[in-house]
Design an enzyme around this catalytic site. Structure first.
Site, short mmCIF file in Angstrom:
data_model
loop_
_atom_site.label_atom_id
_atom_site.label_comp_id
_atom_site.label_asym_id
_atom_site.label_seq_id
_atom_site.Cartn_x
_atom_site.Cartn_y
_atom_site.Cartn_z
N GLN A 109 -34.64 -11.58 69.28
CA GLN A 109 -34.81 -10.06 70.23
C GLN A 109 -33.68 -10.62 71.29
O GLN A 109 -33.35 -11.52 71.61
CB GLN A 109 -36.06 -10.27 71.01
CG GLN A 109 -37.27 -9.79 70.35
CD GLN A 109 -38.30 -9.13 71.21
OE1 GLN A 109 -37.97 -8.54 72.26
NE2 GLN A 109 -39.29 -9.63 71.03
N SER A 163 -33.76 -8.34 77.23
CA SER A 163 -33.59 -8.70 78.75
C SER A 163 -32.08 -9.17 79.12
O SER A 163 -31.49 -9.70 78.12
CB SER A 163 -34.34 -9.87 79.31
OG SER A 163 -35.66 -9.47 79.12
N SER A 176 -35.58 -14.28 72.28
CA SER A 176 -36.68 -15.24 71.64
C SER A 176 -35.92 -15.54 70.28
O SER A 176 -35.49 -14.58 69.60
CB SER A 176 -38.08 -14.60 71.25
OG SER A 176 -38.58 -13.91 72.54
N GLU A 206 -45.84 -3.86 70.20
CA GLU A 206 -45.63 -5.36 70.61
C GLU A 206 -46.86 -5.44 71.64
O GLU A 206 -47.68 -6.42 71.31
CB GLU A 206 -44.62 -5.69 71.26
CG GLU A 206 -44.42 -7.11 71.55
CD GLU A 206 -42.96 -7.51 72.19
OE1 GLU A 206 -42.52 -6.83 72.72
OE2 GLU A 206 -42.85 -8.74 72.07
#
Lengths: 382, 319
Positions: free
Chosen positions: A125, A128, A160, A243
């Site tokens: 991912q 952020s 991640s 999620e």
């Protein structure tokens, strides 16, 4: 309402159990946030895929079984019951995959879903940024159009699985004039392109489960855009809702953890400590409550009542419960709770990991705001 | 596996909500508190007419023949309106348990009113308006009552003496009356909690301090969302307990205890948070919130409090 399994569901459970009993490795694999563990987990995913168990809720044409959500929950129960390895490609299979099925083109589905199901490509991912955490709409990383390519520049953080993953998905600012939620685009990007630097970040447990990703004039074809240009926020929120809501932490994970906790209490717990017994019972009820709540949510989804902002309630509930389960376990194991390696290391490691739950995928503070604003209709603040 | 209510079940509950919005507003609840009866004959007649009071009584005896799954959303709706009087006692236990006795016909028709004395409390709720009291193994009539000054004016407490006894063995579809009331109370507590949250959310939208509605402050948002969290996660266990009751599952007692423990704790947390959101007005007799708070404080302790039920769950889980 009938909370008993149908004949068909029971047969599915038996099939899953039988396959898992025959195939789950005897000893646990090293953490998938290590180089060796990552490779072994990828092999395990391939084995799951070959048995058509890696993405049971996906359509058959992409490697799934077309199982409904109830069967997905049953599979998860069996998966955790069998003590099977963690899912190294969960970012792909449980988050990105459903989003591609919802907004992707047919070409994108053909291109990305089968290799995702087999974990030939493992996904990280990239959402952020250093200054866009809880305030995710403050994203500054840019994608500028140049012919048939996007040129990516900027920095992502807390990505991640990015250390060893093959591809990542993220949102980038494509309209520099637009503010906040507008002008963002969801882009899929290989992690081995020129201009990409991945810098691992050691987590609280010492493993490098996440990373910074630096983009320096990285060229990606525009066909890697998921959904419409400048509409990436909506695409990202669909992923985030899924999620937080259902897929990230299936109830089976916690049912299995509280069963282990009850066994631990039976083995090592001070039976004269009634407060301890109450605490174990409390988390057992929480895990059971979460399981029941999820079956109710999923039945609603099957009957056409999609999950909305209530997903934030789930995320707070399971993450606090996970911390509590491990707090109680560490209380029971006493001096062993200080050791990172030892016979009870799984509880210590689990405790550290549980502490990330109230933070990632939207902190508790953000989830409470979402509940207050969208479920309780309180006036916007800040 | 299907964890949802049928359209009929949902529609019946919505119908009851509508009826109670008209026939049981907070002003009615306050009236029966202040006139000292803790009961409204007009409301009772409406509930009887709709079939709510006889929902669990068998069709062969003139009841609606419903299961606990049919009734559970109704208990919740009754809680949302803080319905006063012995409605739960009559509906969840007395009418179905005594359906085939000489008391059955008038109970199912709602012509006579029953309450219960099936716990070890020295006090009997609603005895002042009840024609009969169902005890562990008998029915009492023509008893004397002395006011015990209960806090909830819609659930008045009495000590009871004397009376004529008739032997009876109460049993509600295989449930002990105490357990049936624990289950009904759990759903009623959830309804009360939902309403307290609605009342406080409405207040937080309109009450201004520092030039803004207080609901825009994160401290207030967190109080409210944490209460909602507890209430929402008490629901599925309560509905599951109703299902277990409807099929006589082996796990019935454990499931009911889990529901009552979670609903009691959720209601108490909700009462504290919603009162806090109200500030000074929350500590007044005038605010409607008290009608719901005091009912929740009464019911969370009745038919086993959270500790009692948690220990009962422990007995199954840690055995």
């Amino acid at each position: 309402m009938d909370l008993r399994e149908t004949v068909d569901e029971a047969a599915f459970r038996l099939e899953a159990r039988t396959w898992l009993e025959a195939n789950v490795p005897d000893s646990s694999l090293p953490s998938f946030d290590t180089a060796e563990g990552f490779a072994l987990h990828r092999q395990w995913e391939k084995k799951l895929y070959d048995g058509r168990w890696s993405a049971v809720s996906w359509p058959e044409q992409y490697g799934g079984r077309g199982a409904d959500y109830i069967k997905w929950l049953i599979f998860e129960e069996e998966y955790y019951r069998a003590g099977a390895p963690g899912r190294v490609n969960q970012n792909g299979i449980f988050l990105l995959g459903p989003t591609i099925m919802e907004v992707g083109t047919d070409t994108q589905k053909e291109r990305f879903l089968p290799t995702m199901a087999s974990s030939e490509i493992v996904w990280g991912q990239a959402w952020s940024e250093p200054n866009a955490g809880s305030d995710l709409a403050g994203i500054k990383s840019k994608a500028l159009r140049d012919g048939d390519d996007w040129i990516l520049n900027g920095q992502k953080i807390w990505a991640s699985r990015a250390v060893w993953a093959d591809w990542c998905f993220g949102i980038f600012r494509t309209d520099p004039e637009a503010e906040r939620h507008r002008g963002l685009t969801f882009i899929l990007c290989p992690l081995d392109l020129p201009g990409i630097t991945v810098r691992p970040i050691a987590q609280l447990d010492g493993d490098t489960g996440f990373a910074e990703i630096f983009f320096d004039d990285v060229r990606v074809p525009v066909e890697n855009t998921l959904g419409e240009v400048n509409k990436g926020w909506g695409v990202a929120m669909a992923t985030a809702g899924f999620e937080r809501g259902v897929s990230l932490r299936s109830p089976a994970r916690f049912s299995e953890a509280v069963n282990r906790l009850v066994a631990l209490w039976k083995r090592l717990g001070d039976k004269s400590d009634t407060a301890l017994a109450d605490a174990v019972t409390d988390v057992w009820m929480q895990a059971e409550g979460y399981r029941l709540h999820t079956y109710q949510t999923v039945t609603g989804m099957l009957e056409g009542r999609p999950i909305g902002a209530e997903a934030s309630l789930n995320k707070i509930f399971w993450s606090e419960m996970d911390v509590r389960i491990h707090e109680i376990a560490l209380q029971i194991i006493g001096p062993e709770a200080e050791r990172m390696e030892g016979p009870l290391e799984r509880w210590v490691d689990g405790f550290l990991f549980s502490l990330s739950g109230p933070i990632y995928a939207g902190t508790h503070a953000i989830q409470r705001n979402i509940i207050a604003d969208r479920v309780l209709q309180l006036p916007k603040g800040m | 596996m299907k964890f949802s209510f049928t359209d009929d079940q949902r529609l019946f509950a919505e119908g009851l909500r509508e009826l109670l919005a008209n026939e049981c507003p907070p002003t009615l609840v306050r009236d029966v508190w202040e006139n000292g009866t803790g009961h409204s004959p007009e409301l009772w007649a409406h509930l009887s007419g709709m079939g709510v009071l006889s929902m669990l009584a068998p069709e062969s005896a003139g009841g609606m023949g419903g299961s606990f799954v049919d009734a559970i959303l109704l208990f919740q709706e009754l809680g949302r309106a803080a319905v006063p009087g012995p409605v739960l006692e009559h509906m969840a236990v007395a009418a179905p348990a005594l359906a085939s006795t000489t008391f059955g016909a008038s109970l199912i028709a709602g012509d006579s009113i029953a309450t219960l004395w099936v716990d070890d409390s020295p006090y009997v709720a609603h005895a002042g308006v009840a024609d009969l009291i169902l005890r562990d193994d008998h029915v009492l009539e023509s008893f004397r009552t002395t006011d015990a000054h209960g806090m909830d004016g819609g659930r008045r407490l009495f000590t009871v003496s004397g009376g004529n006894r008739t032997d009876a063995t109460p049993n509600v579809a295989g449930l002990d009356p105490f357990d049936a009331m624990a289950l009904a109370s759990a759903a009623y507590l959830i309804g009360l909690s939902e309403r307290m949250i609605e009342i406080a959310a409405e207040y937080a939208r309109v009450r201004e301090q520092f030039g803004k509605p207080i609901g825009s402050f994160q401290a207030v948002k967190y109080l409210m969302s944490d209460a909602l969290l507890k209430v929402e996660f008490a629901k599925a266990p309560t509905y599951r307990a109703a299902f277990s009751a409807s099929i006589g599952a082996d796990t019935l007692v454990r499931d009911i205890s889990m529901a009552k423990a979670l609903a009691s704790e959720a209601a108490y947390r909700t009462s504290r948070s919603t009162m806090q959101v109200h500030g000074g007005i929350g500590y007044t007799w005038e605010a409607d919130l008290q009608l719901f708070m005091k009912k929740s404080w009464a019911l969370m302790r009745s038919y086993g409090d959270a500790n009692f039920h948690r220990r009962r769950v422990s007995g199954f889980v840690l055995a």
